[in-house]
Design a protein around this motif. Structure first.
Motif, PDB file in Angstrom:
ATOM      1  N   ASN A   1     -22.330  -3.537  -7.465  1.00  0.00           N
ATOM      2  CA  ASN A   1     -23.489  -3.323  -6.591  1.00  0.00           C
ATOM      3  C   ASN A   1     -23.127  -3.448  -5.111  1.00  0.00           C
ATOM      4  OD1 ASN A   1     -22.974  -6.051  -6.777  1.00  0.00           O
ATOM      5  ND2 ASN A   1     -25.119  -6.660  -6.665  1.00  0.00           N
ATOM      6  N   GLU A   2     -21.832  -3.468  -4.806  1.00  0.00           N
ATOM      7  CA  GLU A   2     -21.354  -3.606  -3.434  1.00  0.00           C
ATOM      8  C   GLU A   2     -20.572  -2.361  -3.021  1.00  0.00           C
ATOM      9  OE1 GLU A   2     -20.535  -8.434  -3.271  1.00  0.00           O
ATOM     10  OE2 GLU A   2     -18.916  -7.091  -3.911  1.00  0.00           O
ATOM     11  N   PRO A   3     -20.374  -2.148  -1.704  1.00  0.00           N
ATOM     12  CA  PRO A   3     -19.425  -1.120  -1.285  1.00  0.00           C
ATOM     13  C   PRO A   3     -18.041  -1.442  -1.852  1.00  0.00           C
ATOM     14  CG  PRO A   3     -20.750  -1.851   0.579  1.00  0.00           C
ATOM     15  CD  PRO A   3     -21.044  -2.792  -0.550  1.00  0.00           C
ATOM     16  N   VAL A   4     -17.315  -0.428  -2.280  1.00  0.00           N
ATOM     17  CA  VAL A   4     -16.016  -0.656  -2.910  1.00  0.00           C
ATOM     18  C   VAL A   4     -14.907   0.054  -2.145  1.00  0.00           C
ATOM     19  CG1 VAL A   4     -17.002  -1.027  -5.201  1.00  0.00           C
ATOM     20  CG2 VAL A   4     -16.326   1.282  -4.533  1.00  0.00           C
ATOM     21  N   HIS A   5     -13.777  -0.625  -2.005  1.00  0.00           N
ATOM     22  CA  HIS A   5     -12.543  -0.041  -1.490  1.00  0.00           C
ATOM     23  C   HIS A   5     -11.617   0.177  -2.680  1.00  0.00           C
ATOM     24  CE1 HIS A   5     -14.155  -1.766   2.211  1.00  0.00           C
ATOM     25  NE2 HIS A   5     -13.206  -1.169   2.927  1.00  0.00           N
ATOM     26  N   THR A   6     -11.209   1.400  -2.906  1.00  0.00           N
ATOM     27  CA  THR A   6     -10.265   1.698  -3.970  1.00  0.00           C
ATOM     28  C   THR A   6      -8.908   1.953  -3.320  1.00  0.00           C
ATOM     29  OG1 THR A   6     -12.028   2.642  -5.319  1.00  0.00           O
ATOM     30  CG2 THR A   6      -9.758   3.159  -5.961  1.00  0.00           C
ATOM     31  N   MET A   7      -7.917   1.122  -3.655  1.00  0.00           N
ATOM     32  CA  MET A   7      -6.638   1.102  -2.945  1.00  0.00           C
ATOM     33  C   MET A   7      -5.484   1.354  -3.909  1.00  0.00           C
ATOM     34  SD  MET A   7      -7.567  -2.296  -0.657  1.00  0.00           S
ATOM     35  CE  MET A   7      -8.290  -3.172  -2.061  1.00  0.00           C
ATOM     36  N   ARG A   8      -4.566   2.183  -3.473  1.00  0.00           N
ATOM     37  CA  ARG A   8      -3.379   2.504  -4.294  1.00  0.00           C
ATOM     38  C   ARG A   8      -2.178   1.725  -3.760  1.00  0.00           C
ATOM     39  NH1 ARG A   8      -2.263   6.134  -7.991  1.00  0.00           N
ATOM     40  NH2 ARG A   8      -4.238   7.172  -7.595  1.00  0.00           N
ATOM     41  N   PHE A   9      -1.599   0.907  -4.638  1.00  0.00           N
ATOM     42  CA  PHE A   9      -0.411   0.138  -4.298  1.00  0.00           C
ATOM     43  C   PHE A   9       0.797   0.663  -5.068  1.00  0.00           C
ATOM     44  CE2 PHE A   9      -3.849  -2.661  -3.177  1.00  0.00           C
ATOM     45  CZ  PHE A   9      -3.397  -3.396  -2.101  1.00  0.00           C
TER      46      PHE A   9
ATOM     47  N   LEU B   1       0.837  -1.194   0.000  1.00  0.00           N
ATOM     48  CA  LEU B   1       0.000   0.000   0.000  1.00  0.00           C
ATOM     49  C   LEU B   1       0.879   1.253   0.000  1.00  0.00           C
ATOM     50  CD1 LEU B   1      -2.735  -1.139   2.532  1.00  0.00           C
ATOM     51  CD2 LEU B   1      -3.142  -0.522   0.138  1.00  0.00           C
ATOM     52  N   ASP B   2       0.393   2.276  -0.667  1.00  0.00           N
ATOM     53  CA  ASP B   2       1.137   3.522  -0.808  1.00  0.00           C
ATOM     54  C   ASP B   2       1.086   4.309   0.503  1.00  0.00           C
ATOM     55  OD1 ASP B   2       2.330   5.856  -1.566  1.00  0.00           O
ATOM     56  OD2 ASP B   2       0.764   6.470  -2.971  1.00  0.00           O
ATOM     57  N   ALA B   3       2.196   4.280   1.240  1.00  0.00           N
ATOM     58  CA  ALA B   3       2.238   4.953   2.540  1.00  0.00           C
ATOM     59  C   ALA B   3       2.491   6.438   2.413  1.00  0.00           C
ATOM     60  CB  ALA B   3       3.320   4.322   3.414  1.00  0.00           C
ATOM     61  N   VAL B   4       2.862   6.903   1.227  1.00  0.00           N
ATOM     62  CA  VAL B   4       3.214   8.311   1.030  1.00  0.00           C
ATOM     63  C   VAL B   4       2.011   9.124   0.572  1.00  0.00           C
ATOM     64  CG1 VAL B   4       4.706   9.909  -0.230  1.00  0.00           C
ATOM     65  CG2 VAL B   4       5.599   7.694   0.528  1.00  0.00           C
ATOM     66  N   GLY B   5       1.144   8.541  -0.239  1.00  0.00           N
ATOM     67  CA  GLY B   5      -0.005   9.253  -0.775  1.00  0.00           C
ATOM     68  C   GLY B   5      -0.982   9.671   0.302  1.00  0.00           C
ATOM     69  N   ALA B   6      -1.759  10.717   0.015  1.00  0.00           N
ATOM     70  CA  ALA B   6      -2.711  11.254   0.992  1.00  0.00           C
ATOM     71  C   ALA B   6      -3.923  10.352   1.179  1.00  0.00           C
ATOM     72  CB  ALA B   6      -3.160  12.651   0.561  1.00  0.00           C
ATOM     73  N   ALA B   7      -4.290   9.604   0.161  1.00  0.00           N
ATOM     74  CA  ALA B   7      -5.494   8.766   0.240  1.00  0.00           C
ATOM     75  C   ALA B   7      -5.212   7.395  -0.368  1.00  0.00           C
ATOM     76  CB  ALA B   7      -6.665   9.437  -0.479  1.00  0.00           C
ATOM     77  N   PRO B   8      -4.424   6.560   0.331  1.00  0.00           N
ATOM     78  CA  PRO B   8      -4.116   5.232  -0.213  1.00  0.00           C
ATOM     79  C   PRO B   8      -5.323   4.311  -0.278  1.00  0.00           C
ATOM     80  CG  PRO B   8      -3.283   5.451   2.022  1.00  0.00           C
ATOM     81  CD  PRO B   8      -3.755   6.807   1.609  1.00  0.00           C
ATOM     82  N   ILE B   9      -6.316   4.556   0.603  1.00  0.00           N
ATOM     83  CA  ILE B   9      -7.537   3.746   0.598  1.00  0.00           C
ATOM     84  C   ILE B   9      -8.733   4.682   0.746  1.00  0.00           C
ATOM     85  CG2 ILE B   9      -8.864   1.923   1.725  1.00  0.00           C
ATOM     86  CD1 ILE B   9      -6.249   0.839   2.866  1.00  0.00           C
ATOM     87  N   ILE B  10      -9.689   4.584  -0.169  1.00  0.00           N
ATOM     88  CA  ILE B  10     -10.955   5.293  -0.034  1.00  0.00           C
ATOM     89  C   ILE B  10     -12.080   4.267  -0.131  1.00  0.00           C
ATOM     90  CG2 ILE B  10     -10.101   7.513  -0.904  1.00  0.00           C
ATOM     91  CD1 ILE B  10     -11.302   6.834  -3.617  1.00  0.00           C
ATOM     92  N   VAL B  11     -13.234   4.606   0.431  1.00  0.00           N
ATOM     93  CA  VAL B  11     -14.349   3.660   0.480  1.00  0.00           C
ATOM     94  C   VAL B  11     -15.620   4.361   0.025  1.00  0.00           C
ATOM     95  CG1 VAL B  11     -15.622   2.001   1.905  1.00  0.00           C
ATOM     96  CG2 VAL B  11     -13.246   2.603   2.501  1.00  0.00           C
TER      97      VAL B  11
END
Length: 277
Positions: free
Chosen positions: A266-274, A138-148
């Motif tokens: 049709n589900e909740p989504v997690h968008t993750m930056r690696f 996971l991108d520890a530097v970016g401001a939003a590595p995981i959004i939901v």
């Protein structure tokens, strides 16, 4: 008054009316007017020189239009009286032919048995090659590595934030060896618990695992490829333990960065930056 004459005058038109109504309601043989219904059938022949490829040829009677279902959950394919079907994985596929005639349609079904897997298209795919070139974290530097959020608004529920220490050292490796696809997750000591594992949103026990995975260029919704892993969260997951399902779409990928989205449309989504480890 001549009642007999009056009754006769009223009854004769009524009799004529009911006779006309009865003749008008007579059932028509519409099927015979349309024509003969099709009788579906087809034969299957393995195509020489092509791996896992079969020629499907209609032997139907009184058919003028054809649709094929290869048994791949991809729906009906419009084609001619003959079509080639390719299967990437070994297994038994219930192939169907829908044959349409002037008087109706008919369906024929045959089981096609494929004896071997063909991984060549996957292994040669540019997206797959980037995915398996190195490990990801996971991108520890970016401001939003995981959004939901939702498919229409991916950050609707959570707009992102910094990672916990136990997330920063996690890594994921996708590989192919011994004729099998393998995903290896290393927590390196602790796994961050999502909302489905106690204590919620805290570093918990190490949940490292090895798992099979599948890669496909078929995508429902945004993305360029789909990764699926068996089992359900939190026993198996990518990124966080509380993903809605183990269906993941590669939204974008380069040699050093990958955006992965968990969940179906049709589900909740997690968008993750690696990023490349």
């Amino acid at each position: 008054m001549n009642y007999k004459l009056l009754v006769r005058q009223y009854c004769l038109p009524l009799v004529a009316f009911f006779l006309l109504l009865a003749s008008g309601c007579k059932e028509e043989d519409y099927a015979s007017k349309l024509g003969t219904a099709a009788k579906a059938s087809f034969k299957v022949t393995k195509v020489q020189g092509k791996v896992n490829t079969y020629l499907l040829e209609s032997t139907s009677q009184d058919a003028y239009r054809y649709q094929w279902d290869f048994g791949l959950n991809e729906g009906l394919k419009t084609g001619g009286a003959s079509i080639e079907a390719y299967f990437i994985s070994k297994g038994t596929y219930n192939v169907k032919l829908y044959a349409y005639g002037e008087g109706g349609y008919d369906i024929a079904t045959q089981a096609v048995v494929v004896d071997q897997d063909d991984f060549t298209p996957t292994l040669n795919n540019a997206t797959y090659q980037k995915l398996t070139a190195h490990s990801w974290k996971l991108d520890a530097v970016g401001a939003a590595p995981i959004i939901v959020g939702t498919e229409g608004n991916p950050s609707e529920y959570f707009q992102g934030g910094s990672l916990a220490d136990c997330q920063i050292d996690d890594d994921y490796t996708f590989s192919f060896a011994n004729n099998a696809f393998k995903l290896t997750y290393r927590a390196n000591g602790a796994t961050f618990n999502g909302g489905n594992v106690d204590p919620n949103y805290n570093c918990g026990t190490d949940r490292s695992y090895e798992s099979a995975f599948t890669f496909s260029t078929a995508v429902e919704g945004a993305g360029i490829a789909t990764i699926t892993i068996p089992n359900t969260p939190p026993n198996r997951f990518i990124g966080v333990t509380d993903v809605a399902s183990n269906n993941y779409r590669i939204i974008s990928i380069t040699d050093t960065e990958m955006v992965l989205r968990s969940g179906k449309i049709n589900e909740p989504v997690h968008t993750m930056r690696f990023v490349k480890k």
